[in-house]
Design an enzyme around this catalytic site. Structure first.
Site, PDB file in Angstrom:
ATOM      1  N   GLU A  93       0.830  -1.207   0.000  1.00  0.00           N
ATOM      2  CA  GLU A  93       0.000   0.000   0.000  1.00  0.00           C
ATOM      3  C   GLU A  93       0.866   1.259   0.000  1.00  0.00           C
ATOM      4  O   GLU A  93       0.488   2.281  -0.597  1.00  0.00           O
ATOM      5  CB  GLU A  93      -0.930  -0.004   1.212  1.00  0.00           C
ATOM      6  CG  GLU A  93      -2.001  -1.083   1.168  1.00  0.00           C
ATOM      7  CD  GLU A  93      -2.885  -0.982  -0.061  1.00  0.00           C
ATOM      8  OE1 GLU A  93      -3.197   0.156  -0.483  1.00  0.00           O
ATOM      9  OE2 GLU A  93      -3.264  -2.032  -0.616  1.00  0.00           O
ATOM     10  N   SER A 179      18.730  -8.379  -9.628  1.00  0.00           N
ATOM     11  CA  SER A 179      17.534  -8.387 -10.474  1.00  0.00           C
ATOM     12  C   SER A 179      17.606  -9.346 -11.659  1.00  0.00           C
ATOM     13  O   SER A 179      16.634 -10.041 -11.934  1.00  0.00           O
ATOM     14  CB  SER A 179      17.230  -6.982 -10.980  1.00  0.00           C
ATOM     15  OG  SER A 179      16.486  -6.254 -10.038  1.00  0.00           O
ATOM     16  N   HIS A 308       2.736 -10.217  -9.625  1.00  0.00           N
ATOM     17  CA  HIS A 308       4.178 -10.470  -9.680  1.00  0.00           C
ATOM     18  C   HIS A 308       4.941  -9.355  -8.979  1.00  0.00           C
ATOM     19  O   HIS A 308       5.901  -9.608  -8.259  1.00  0.00           O
ATOM     20  CB  HIS A 308       4.648 -10.585 -11.127  1.00  0.00           C
ATOM     21  CG  HIS A 308       6.116 -10.852 -11.256  1.00  0.00           C
ATOM     22  ND1 HIS A 308       7.037  -9.852 -11.490  1.00  0.00           N
ATOM     23  CD2 HIS A 308       6.829 -12.002 -11.151  1.00  0.00           C
ATOM     24  CE1 HIS A 308       8.251 -10.380 -11.539  1.00  0.00           C
ATOM     25  NE2 HIS A 308       8.150 -11.667 -11.332  1.00  0.00           N
ATOM     26  N   SER A 309       4.511  -8.138  -9.176  1.00  0.00           N
ATOM     27  CA  SER A 309       5.094  -6.974  -8.499  1.00  0.00           C
ATOM     28  C   SER A 309       4.087  -5.843  -8.595  1.00  0.00           C
ATOM     29  O   SER A 309       2.992  -6.000  -9.148  1.00  0.00           O
ATOM     30  CB  SER A 309       6.431  -6.566  -9.147  1.00  0.00           C
ATOM     31  OG  SER A 309       6.199  -5.969 -10.412  1.00  0.00           O
TER      32      SER A 309
END
Length: 417
Positions: A93, A179, A308-309
């Site tokens: 959030e 990443s 996923h993100s």
């Protein structure tokens, strides 16, 4: 011609010792054992059996004879799962409110992380992907450490030089997350080989998703680990989707576990939503890897409940009904049901834990937002043991630039140290 005549005069025993002193180190080729057949058929036609999935606890009951984790550890595992869930909810959030730039949740995959973390030892080195925050929580990485990393402030261990959720901790033997997909697999194989050469009684645990197994680095890592006999436990979180690509579009074979025997790696498929099964499988694999100095592949069958993100909307490629049905069978609910049946947990403890978790995350965010960003000189630090001349020159140029144009930058928000 001269050498061949000379060799014919040398006795065989002397020949092997004198001319080929390393002969005893060479391995002779041996034909692998095989079973011959007169039936012509493909392997996938004649062997249709699916690799079984190891399970201890289903939604209703538990095979008591397989309980190898203590009650205290079970309660700690559940509390850690709750803490991870609360932290994910609030930080997700926070990203939606524009407070941080990016976030990835762990919803639905808590048991894989925390069940395996409980089975590993502190000296075991972790190479993670980006959905293993639960391992760090188990190893007592503070909530403030997670939040500071996501905010990239002066208290961030990575000094603001990584995307959010790219955690790392040298003190906790957790390599900083990278990443690019699958880069951690060959690195983990190499680290495990170093453990073997040094005689260290520990293993490397390497985590990745089933999508990462499609990368070339996965082949290199598994093959090197097998041929060099490295004490590494590869843990694949098969959560059904590689971002938007469902698993059935990634491979036609029997999942990731089927790859293990092909490389000569001992393999286990486990119910990734069963924390006790994950613990048992990981402890079994860890002991084998350390004692035998050989790799193990674990495929944990789970489901990614969240997007996923924060850059993804998973409803674009899967239905809400699918997500909700899997969320209802979450590993948190399953473990709670078992703990309550054993009188190890109740609603009062649940409410108390959730309240404490929310406060710790909100307090950490409030503190993180007041802290300065890392100073610009941190761009040049921690790259080399001793800063080379070309970087010193770059830093001098940067310093002059800041002195001249500092009024055009929000310098008050950045540390001057």
């Amino acid at each position: 011609m001269y050498l061949s005549k000379m060799l014919r005069k040398v006795p065989v025993k002397l020949l092997t010792k004198s001319f080929f002193p390393r002969q005893e180190c060479l391995r002779s080729y041996s034909v692998p054992k095989t079973l011959y057949t007169s039936k012509l058929s493909f392997i996938n036609d004649s062997n249709p059996a699916v690799i079984p999935t190891y399970r201890v606890m289903n939604n209703d009951e538990l095979s008591a004879q397989d309980l190898k984790i203590s009650d205290d550890a079970l309660v700690k595992a559940y509390k850690t799962m709750l803490q991870l869930n609360t932290m994910d909810t609030i930080l997700y959030e926070s990203q939606r409110q524009g407070r941080i730039s990016f976030y990835m949740t762990n919803f639905g995959e808590e048991a894989v992380q925390i069940g395996s973390a409980a089975a590993l030892l502190a000296d075991d080195l972790i190479y993670a992907q980006y959905r293993e925050a639960g391992i760090l929580l188990w190893r007592d990485f503070r909530v403030s450490d997670f939040v500071n990393q996501c905010y990239g402030n002066v208290e961030d261990i990575n000094k603001g030089r990584q995307m959010p959720v790219h955690y790392g901790s040298k003190a906790l033997n957790f390599m900083t997350i990278s990443s690019p997909l699958t880069t951690q697999l060959p690195q983990a194989a190499g680290a495990a080989y170093a453990f073997k050469l040094s005689g260290k009684k520990a293993c490397v645990a390497c985590y990745f998703g089933e999508g990462a197994a499609s990368e070339g680095d996965a082949h290199a890592a598994l093959n090197f680990a097998a041929t060099l006999s490295c004490p590494v436990v590869f843990v694949c979180r098969n959560n059904g989707y590689a971002i938007s690509t469902p698993s059935h579009q990634q491979y036609n074979g029997d999942g990731i576990a089927a790859k293990g025997p092909a490389y000569g790696i001992s393999t286990i498929r486990v119910d990734g939503n069963d924390l006790i099964a994950v613990f048992n499988a990981t402890r079994y694999a860890r002991d084998y890897a350390v004692e035998k100095k050989k790799p193990v592949l674990i495929e944990a069958m789970t489901y990614r409940v969240g997007h996923h993100s924060t850059s993804d909307d998973s409803t674009a490629y899967r239905s809400n009904s699918e997500i909700n049905s899997r969320a209802n069978a979450s590993p948190i609910r399953r473990l709670r049901s078992y703990l309550e049946s054993r009188k190890l947990w109740d609603q009062a403890r649940e409410d108390e834990a959730i309240k404490a978790n929310k406060k710790s995350v909100i307090d950490a965010i409030a503190a993180a937002e007041t802290k300065l960003k890392p100073g610009w000189k941190d761009m040049f630090a921690d790259v080399y043991c001793e800063m080379p001349e070309h970087m010193k020159k770059q830093m001098i140029v940067m310093e002059k630039h800041v002195e001249k144009y500092g009024d055009r930058y929000p310098m008050s928000k950045y540390s001057r140290e």
